[in-house]
Enzyme design. Structure first.
Site, PDB file in Angstrom:
ATOM      1  N   THR A 151      45.589  45.548  34.716  1.00  0.00           N
ATOM      2  CA  THR A 151      46.070  46.870  35.151  1.00  0.00           C
ATOM      3  C   THR A 151      47.300  47.326  34.385  1.00  0.00           C
ATOM      4  OG1 THR A 151      45.194  46.579  37.360  1.00  0.00           O
ATOM      5  CG2 THR A 151      47.007  48.116  37.160  1.00  0.00           C
ATOM      6  N   THR A 194      45.978  40.798  37.282  1.00  0.00           N
ATOM      7  CA  THR A 194      46.449  39.984  38.410  1.00  0.00           C
ATOM      8  C   THR A 194      45.315  39.242  39.122  1.00  0.00           C
ATOM      9  OG1 THR A 194      46.266  41.866  39.931  1.00  0.00           O
ATOM     10  CG2 THR A 194      48.407  41.504  38.881  1.00  0.00           C
ATOM     11  N   GLN A 205      41.213  25.078  53.268  1.00  0.00           N
ATOM     12  CA  GLN A 205      41.098  26.542  53.226  1.00  0.00           C
ATOM     13  C   GLN A 205      42.423  27.202  53.592  1.00  0.00           C
ATOM     14  OE1 GLN A 205      37.922  27.755  55.892  1.00  0.00           O
ATOM     15  NE2 GLN A 205      36.433  26.476  54.830  1.00  0.00           N
ATOM     16  N   CYS A 206      43.316  26.459  54.241  1.00  0.00           N
ATOM     17  CA  CYS A 206      44.606  27.035  54.638  1.00  0.00           C
ATOM     18  C   CYS A 206      45.438  27.317  53.391  1.00  0.00           C
ATOM     19  CB  CYS A 206      45.376  26.060  55.533  1.00  0.00           C
ATOM     20  SG  CYS A 206      44.543  25.721  57.073  1.00  0.00           S
TER      21      CYS A 206
HETATM   22  N1  ASP Z   1      41.371  44.146  37.963  1.00  0.00           N
HETATM   23  C1  ASP Z   1      42.669  43.971  37.350  1.00  0.00           C
HETATM   24  C2  ASP Z   1      42.663  42.672  36.565  1.00  0.00           C
HETATM   25  O1  ASP Z   1      42.774  41.635  37.126  1.00  0.00           O
HETATM   26  C3  ASP Z   1      43.722  43.983  38.399  1.00  0.00           C
HETATM   27  C4  ASP Z   1      45.147  43.872  37.898  1.00  0.00           C
HETATM   28  O2  ASP Z   1      45.466  43.651  36.762  1.00  0.00           O
HETATM   29  O3  ASP Z   1      46.048  43.985  38.756  1.00  0.00           O
HETATM   30  O4  ASP Z   1      42.522  42.712  35.379  1.00  0.00           O
END
Ligand code: ASP
Length: 342
Positions: free
Chosen positions: A14, A90, A278-279
């Protein structure tokens, strides 16, 4: 002291995306345009070089081959820079930071990953601060000139996390990451506070590159009432070499003779099984409850407090490093690069 030299490696995400006028969806754009959007970078007295790792991608398209490309780029340029910043989406950044911590062991320099929740061209973007502070961290050293950070780390929204201890927890908050089982490495406010006691220091003399990950693994998340039939194909050692079981609480599962037999047969035919919880916080303690005694009896590996992302990376690393079942088990039981508390 000479000005720090930092290499920025751009992979996509992003942070460098714009709206496609036709579809309205976010798509990656080239690094030069991203760099031009942050005139503040010119104020750094660092020497900053940039490198684009092929076409920028959404991090959902990351894979072990691309992890290896990032690691190799850092390794090949290791002697020429004081630190590295990797710009990454992310969504899967925590998998990549975990993977890189195994691929680049013995680091004596910082490798700081960052990205953003909003594209850098947007007025409320978090990308500028994330990038600027990540660069500062990558060039930071102590009074003796040694880098403060000597590991793979992830910087996001004023916090620096260990790369193999972090998970993405929010699609909405600017504070998108958390590290529930390990303290922060540093915090950025009016100045940057480094938490020296949390920093990783490798015993290895020099950095070593290993990219030959084996992705022939499965990740199985249990749920109450789960039928065993559909998951049987994953417990076929001729096809899947390692299974990570995401279990309940302290490493518990439903009591099922069929389930236990499936695991035992799989391990007998050479398969590796690691039990993780899983926690998001806490750890596996096999045998604490009756509902985990079967795992203890079968000598399933306890993932302790490892994150899912780090477990995936560690499994691929161990299976890539050796074909010997005992050596694989030994590797997965150890703390290799700060990913687990023993
Ligand atoms: N979909 C994007 C990615 O992971 C989300 C981001 O960068 O925040 O490339």
């Amino acid at each position: 002291m000479k000005n720090p030299q930092v290499l920025i490696i751009y992979t996509g995400g992003t942070i460098g995306m714009i709206n496609d006028p036709e579809t309205g969806a976010l798509k990656p754009f080239d690094f030069e345009s991203l760099y031009a959007s942050i005139p503040e970078l010119k104020q750094f007295d660092y020497k900053i070089d940039t490198f684009s790792l092929g076409e920028p991608i959404d991090s959902s398209d990351m894979n072990p081959k691309l992890w290896g490309d990032i690691a190799t780029t850092i390794f090949d340029n290791y002697a020429n820079y004081d630190g590295f910043v990797v710009l990454h989406g992310t969504d899967t950044m925590a998998f990549t930071t975990a993977a890189l911590s195994f691929m680049l062991q013995g680091l004596k320099k910082p490798v700081i990953f960052t990205g953003s929740q909003l594209p850098i061209g947007q007025i409320r973007t978090d990308g500028k601060e994330n990038l600027i502070t990540a660069i500062e961290l990558a060039g930071m050293s102590d009074s003796s000139g040694k880098p403060n950070i000597q590991e793979v780390a992830l910087y996001f929204e004023f916090q620096l996390y260990r790369g193999n201890r972090v998970s993405k927890v929010s699609t909405f908050n600017f504070e998108a990451f958390k590290s529930y089982n390990y303290p922060l490495l540093a915090q950025a406010g009016t100045n940057i506070k480094v938490h020296h006691n949390s920093l990783y220091r490798s015993q290895k003399e020099e950095v070593k590159l290993f990219t030959d990950f084996n992705a022939n693994i499965a990740l199985v998340k249990l749920f109450p009432g789960m039928p065993i039939g559909p998951i049987k194909s994953m417990f076929d050692a001729s096809k899947v070499e390692g299974v990570i079981l995401e279990t309940f609480g302290n490493g518990n599962s439903f009591s099922s003779v069929e389930f236990e037999k499936m695991i035992s047969d799989y391990m007998e035919s050479g398969g590796i099984v690691m039990n993780i919880t899983q926690c998001t916080q806490g750890n596996v303690v096999l045998g604490l409850y009756e509902t985990s005694i079967h795992f203890k009896r079968l000598e399933v590996i306890s993932g302790r407090d490892i994150s899912t992302e780090a477990a995936v990376a560690k499994m691929m690393y161990a299976l890539g490093l050796t074909h010997d079942q005992n050596e694989r088990i030994q590797l997965l039981t150890e703390n290799i690069c700060g990913e687990v508390t023993i």
